[in-house]
Design a protein around this motif. Structure first.
Motif, mmCIF file in Angstrom:
data_model
loop_
_atom_site.group_PDB
_atom_site.id
_atom_site.type_symbol
_atom_site.label_atom_id
_atom_site.label_comp_id
_atom_site.label_asym_id
_atom_site.label_seq_id
_atom_site.Cartn_x
_atom_site.Cartn_y
_atom_site.Cartn_z
ATOM 1 N N ILE A 38 -4.713 1.497 9.545
ATOM 2 C CA ILE A 38 -4.649 0.919 10.883
ATOM 3 C C ILE A 38 -5.017 -0.558 10.899
ATOM 4 O O ILE A 38 -4.692 -1.260 11.826
ATOM 5 C CB ILE A 38 -5.592 1.676 11.845
ATOM 6 N N THR A 39 -5.692 -1.023 9.854
ATOM 7 C CA THR A 39 -6.136 -2.413 9.865
ATOM 8 C C THR A 39 -5.086 -3.384 9.351
ATOM 9 O O THR A 39 -5.364 -4.541 9.130
ATOM 10 C CB THR A 39 -7.407 -2.565 9.018
ATOM 11 N N GLU A 40 -3.861 -2.907 9.170
ATOM 12 C CA GLU A 40 -2.811 -3.785 8.672
ATOM 13 C C GLU A 40 -1.833 -4.220 9.760
ATOM 14 O O GLU A 40 -1.010 -5.086 9.536
ATOM 15 C CB GLU A 40 -2.025 -3.087 7.551
ATOM 16 N N GLY A 41 -1.894 -3.580 10.927
ATOM 17 C CA GLY A 41 -0.913 -3.890 11.954
ATOM 18 C C GLY A 41 0.431 -3.283 11.609
ATOM 19 O O GLY A 41 0.514 -2.351 10.797
ATOM 20 N N ARG A 64 0.818 -1.202 0.000
ATOM 21 C CA ARG A 64 0.000 0.000 0.000
ATOM 22 C C ARG A 64 0.852 1.253 0.000
ATOM 23 O O ARG A 64 1.956 1.265 0.533
ATOM 24 C CB ARG A 64 -0.922 0.007 1.217
ATOM 25 N N SER A 80 2.307 -5.012 5.253
ATOM 26 C CA SER A 80 2.077 -5.554 6.585
ATOM 27 C C SER A 80 3.148 -6.597 6.911
ATOM 28 O O SER A 80 3.460 -7.462 6.103
ATOM 29 C CB SER A 80 0.696 -6.190 6.629
ATOM 30 N N ARG A 117 3.311 -9.103 8.833
ATOM 31 C CA ARG A 117 3.023 -10.530 8.954
ATOM 32 C C ARG A 117 2.575 -11.172 7.648
ATOM 33 O O ARG A 117 2.263 -12.357 7.616
ATOM 34 C CB ARG A 117 1.950 -10.753 10.009
ATOM 35 N N SER A 118 2.527 -10.366 6.582
ATOM 36 C CA SER A 118 1.903 -10.913 5.383
ATOM 37 C C SER A 118 2.839 -11.766 4.527
ATOM 38 O O SER A 118 2.391 -12.522 3.687
ATOM 39 C CB SER A 118 1.315 -9.789 4.539
#
Lengths: 269, 269
Positions: B154-157, B149, B178, B180-181
């Motif tokens: 905020i929803t990605e950690g 992105r 992110s 952890r992705s």
């Protein structure tokens, strides 16, 4: 034939096409399609619709069985409760699930099944995280999807924009859609990954009105508990995040109203 | 069986599973799979791979035939030359095509075919317009996709970010993924909708390094003529936009290097 139909859901294929392709008589094609139909029905894979007459043919409509839907939703409930999904601010991390092809295939089939009796011209969502869901539903319904954006991009051409109130933050924001992406009068299905106050979905509703199109329904992957009045009340959620407790890092998730809405009494619970 | 395999590309299914599911002898399952294999091969739908032994089974690998690929690319060339696609600044409107399920299915199969002999763990793209392509490729390779992105959400950690120079505008920008992705050591395929200077793709390359992952290849839907040196030279493009002339509103498009790279000598031209 199975594969050919599978790649072209909701598309009418004349029997003569198969007869020519496989160099067989129409009668034996008919017979084979009968086997395919029974297999699809028995496995809950979908409906094989036959339209008789000269302009007729056969059409594959992918669906999911209530049992498979229930199993999948239970599976997702468990996955969402994993404690490491908890993010600051009470958000839940979903990007890994919504980047898994097998999860997306199931989500797409579930939502497509819900609207199987409705005529839908386009699937709408908002960038970025709704896109995989919209695309998956669009694959199974075989209609295009359109992406509403929060930021203007030069590569979209002229756009129509609306303001909306983000329910959870009470801020006024803007969203827009490329002017040429949605023909007037289109019947639109709205999907998204997550719904809190419903402000974003409400914004898409306004956009649909601006385009003189028609809203057929709203289905989200997960809804979350919301303190306050939701601006949207008629919607379907596959999952419901009831409570997010940052202190003990626990998330409580239960199935949403999807099963009830999509299958009603068909479910034996 | 066709349908079952089709829904689970690249997944090894033991013959005993089919034998139990259809209540048939393994030998007749084998025979039926032989028919499926020959049909797939004859139609260029894919490869049905058989792994012998106790831990063996059958695996469906979707591909596209060189002829179908060529036909599709020619079709897209014509579509991209439609004069109403021209946008201010020399951009080309692609959102309608990349929102069509049949176009996306073909694009996914094309790109998956190119990397059929490589092991790939994840498909990477940048939000928003690369997402449909990444998802489609991910469906056919049956591996997850990750979305880089340009804005923090905020929803990605927690995220890892890199700066990159946008080749066409010479600005320094930031992109992030992110944390952890993407597991360390992943073999990553990068896809995107459009490439001008290659800056965005270069940014993704840096991100892949930050994640200690490995870049397997880069394939874009369309590349455009670029005045200057591209920062990326090893890439595949399905289409090449040679010239955009705003004065007479014409766009010149030709097939990119995809056919050569994916099929080499197999093509009879």
């Amino acid at each position: 034939m199975t594969h050919y139909l599978y790649e072209r859901p909701h598309t009418l294929v004349p029997l003569t096409f198969f007869a020519r392709r496989y160099d067989s008589a129409k009668s034996s094609i008919s017979e084979d399609l009968g086997i395919v139909r029974r297999t699809f029905a028995a496995r809950g894979t979908g409906i094989l619709e036959t339209i008789p007459g000269a302009a007729g043919g056969v059409r594959f409509i992918p669906t999911i069985s209530p049992q498979d839907a229930q199993t999948f939703i239970q599976e997702m409930t468990d996955r969402l409760e994993e404690p490491n999904r908890l993010l600051p601010g009470g958000y839940v991390y979903l990007s890994d699930l919504l980047g898994q092809p097998d999860v997306l295939r199931k989500v797409g089939r579930l939502i497509a099944t819900q609207y199987v009796d409705q005529s839908i011209d386009a699937v709408m969502t908002v960038a970025t995280k709704g896109v995989p869901i919209a695309q998956s539903v669009s694959m199974y319904l075989n209609v295009p999807f359109v992406i509403v954006r929060r930021d203007s991009k030069i590569t979209e051409g002229s756009t129509v924009s609306v303001n909306y109130v983000s329910g959870s933050s009470e801020r006024v924001e803007k969203m827009e859609l490329s002017k040429r992406s949605l023909p007037r009068g289109s019947r639109v299905l709205v999907v998204d990954d997550f719904m809190k106050g419903g402000g974003t979905v409400n914004g898409m509703k306004s956009l649909i009105e601006e385009f003189e199109a028609e809203l057929v329904g709203v289905t989200v992957f997960a809804e979350s508990a919301f303190n306050g009045e939701r601006v949207i009340d008629d919607y379907t959620a596959l999952l419901a995040v009831d409570e997010v407790n940052s202190r003990d890092e626990s998330i409580h998730v239960r199935p949403g109203n999807y099963l009830q809405r999509a299958f009603g009494d068909q479910l034996t619970k």
